[in-house]
Design an enzyme around this catalytic site. Structure first.
Site, PDB file in Angstrom:
ATOM      1  N   ARG A 284       0.094   6.441   7.513  1.00 37.85           N
ATOM      2  CA  ARG A 284       0.186   6.603   6.056  1.00 37.85           C
ATOM      3  C   ARG A 284      -0.426   7.919   5.589  1.00 37.85           C
ATOM      4  NH1 ARG A 284       1.630   1.570   3.904  1.00 37.85           N
ATOM      5  NH2 ARG A 284       0.808  -0.245   4.980  1.00 37.85           N
TER       6      ARG A 284
ATOM      7  N   ASP B 210      14.784  -0.558   0.684  1.00 37.88           N
ATOM      8  CA  ASP B 210      15.564  -0.662   1.910  1.00 37.88           C
ATOM      9  C   ASP B 210      16.601  -1.775   1.707  1.00 37.88           C
ATOM     10  OD1 ASP B 210      16.029  -0.025   4.648  1.00 37.88           O
ATOM     11  OD2 ASP B 210      14.727  -1.642   5.301  1.00 37.88           O
TER      12      ASP B 210
ATOM     13  N   LYS C 108       0.811  -1.196   0.000  1.00 41.14           N
ATOM     14  CA  LYS C 108       0.000   0.000   0.000  1.00 41.14           C
ATOM     15  C   LYS C 108       0.854   1.260   0.000  1.00 41.14           C
ATOM     16  CE  LYS C 108      -3.228  -2.476   2.977  1.00 41.14           C
ATOM     17  NZ  LYS C 108      -2.976  -3.151   4.251  1.00 41.14           N
TER      18      LYS C 108
ATOM     19  N   ASP D  49       4.123   3.500   6.338  1.00 39.73           N
ATOM     20  CA  ASP D  49       3.510   3.199   7.628  1.00 39.73           C
ATOM     21  C   ASP D  49       4.506   2.649   8.635  1.00 39.73           C
ATOM     22  OD1 ASP D  49       3.839   0.600   6.306  1.00 39.73           O
ATOM     23  OD2 ASP D  49       2.668  -0.188   7.983  1.00 39.73           O
TER      24      ASP D  49
HETATM   25  P1  IMP Z   1      13.003  -4.057   1.479  1.00 42.63           P
HETATM   26  O1  IMP Z   1      12.501  -5.357   0.955  1.00 42.63           O
HETATM   27  O2  IMP Z   1      13.844  -4.221   2.703  1.00 42.63           O
HETATM   28  O3  IMP Z   1      13.703  -3.210   0.435  1.00 42.63           O
HETATM   29  O4  IMP Z   1      11.767  -3.282   2.041  1.00 42.63           O
HETATM   30  C1  IMP Z   1      10.970  -2.495   1.313  1.00 42.63           C
HETATM   31  C2  IMP Z   1       9.681  -2.248   2.070  1.00 42.63           C
HETATM   32  O5  IMP Z   1       9.920  -2.075   3.463  1.00 42.63           O
HETATM   33  C3  IMP Z   1       9.038  -0.984   1.614  1.00 42.63           C
HETATM   34  O6  IMP Z   1       8.128  -1.225   0.580  1.00 42.63           O
HETATM   35  C4  IMP Z   1       8.352  -0.492   2.877  1.00 42.63           C
HETATM   36  O7  IMP Z   1       7.064  -1.061   2.972  1.00 42.63           O
HETATM   37  C5  IMP Z   1       9.164  -1.026   3.996  1.00 42.63           C
HETATM   38  N1  IMP Z   1      10.079  -0.019   4.578  1.00 42.63           N
HETATM   39  C6  IMP Z   1      11.419   0.024   4.517  1.00 42.63           C
HETATM   40  N2  IMP Z   1      11.924   1.073   5.157  1.00 42.63           N
HETATM   41  C7  IMP Z   1      10.856   1.767   5.623  1.00 42.63           C
HETATM   42  C8  IMP Z   1      10.711   2.991   6.372  1.00 42.63           C
HETATM   43  O8  IMP Z   1      11.663   3.699   6.736  1.00 42.63           O
HETATM   44  N3  IMP Z   1       9.437   3.333   6.675  1.00 42.63           N
HETATM   45  C9  IMP Z   1       8.355   2.614   6.297  1.00 42.63           C
HETATM   46  N4  IMP Z   1       8.437   1.479   5.598  1.00 42.63           N
HETATM   47  C10 IMP Z   1       9.678   1.055   5.269  1.00 42.63           C
END
Ligand code: IMP
Ligand code: MG
Length: 180
Positions: free
Chosen positions: A165, A103, A43, A159
């Site tokens: 959000r 991330d 979302k 979120d």
């Molecule tokens: P990844 O798979 O670790 O790259 O994570 C990506 C997902 O983690 C994003 O789509 C977000 O939903 C969540 N995410 C990562 N960092 C943050 C943050 O600082 N705030 C909120 N959601 C985050």
């Protein structure tokens, strides 16, 4: 107004608006004569997605995909699960994946691999925020709004445990909220 939640504002509504307008111009230019399929990752990307496509002038299509990787924590579990798939076939299409934040990169890697297997003409990645210092897997980001430090941010679609959000800007979440 948000002082119970937000440590400080990281990106104001004005900053977001200005940068997203620039991104829209760039994508319009790169996709001139094409009709990209803009895929919003639910979302978190909703606000970014609607603001971005509203600023784009070329013809485009939209679709949605929902992914979960986080549970309620502030760190990625590394485990990615698809909750909602696209409605239509993407073979031969020019896909632009639109995310809120990259991330560790696991979510994006999973998405890109999965969509690549469906034989689109091209796939590019567009993210509002990027936390490169936290990357655990390589992902090539084609359009990036802002680079952010290693801090947990909320608002403008992002979120923590399903909340915040609707805050209209991006802010750093108070530590006491997730360390409780
Ligand atoms: P990844 O798979 O670790 O790259 O994570 C990506 C997902 O983690 C994003 O789509 C977000 O939903 C969540 N995410 C990562 N960092 C943050 C943050 O600082 N705030 C909120 N959601 C985050
Ligand atoms: Mg997300």
């Amino acid at each position: 107004m948000y002082e119970d939640t937000i440590e400080r504002v990281l990106l104001s509504e004005e900053q977001l608006d200005k940068r997203i307008a620039e991104m829209a111009v760039q994508i319009d230019r790169d996709y001139e004569g094409k009709k990209p399929l803009m895929v919003a990752i639910l979302k978190g990307s909703i606000m970014f997605f609607t603001d971005l496509i509203r600023k784009m002038k070329i013809n485009l299509e939209i679709d949605f995909m929902a992914i979960s990787s986080y549970g309620n924590g502030v760190k990625s579990s590394g485990e990615v699960k698809m909750i909602k798939d696209l409605d239509r076939k993407v073979e031969g299409k020019d896909i632009i994946i639109v995310e809120d934040i990259i991330d560790s990169g696991y979510t994006m890697k999973y998405l890109k691999n999965m969509l690549e297997a469906r034989k689109p003409n091209s796939i590019k990645i567009c993210t509002l925020l990027d936390k490169p210092s936290r990357r655990e897997t390589d992902v090539q980001v084609d359009y990036r709004g802002f680079e952010v430090e290693n801090e947990f941010v909320v608002g403008y679609g992002l979120d923590y445990a399903g909340l915040y959000r609707n805050i209209p800007f991006v802010g750093i979440l108070k530590r006491e909220i997730y360390e409780k």
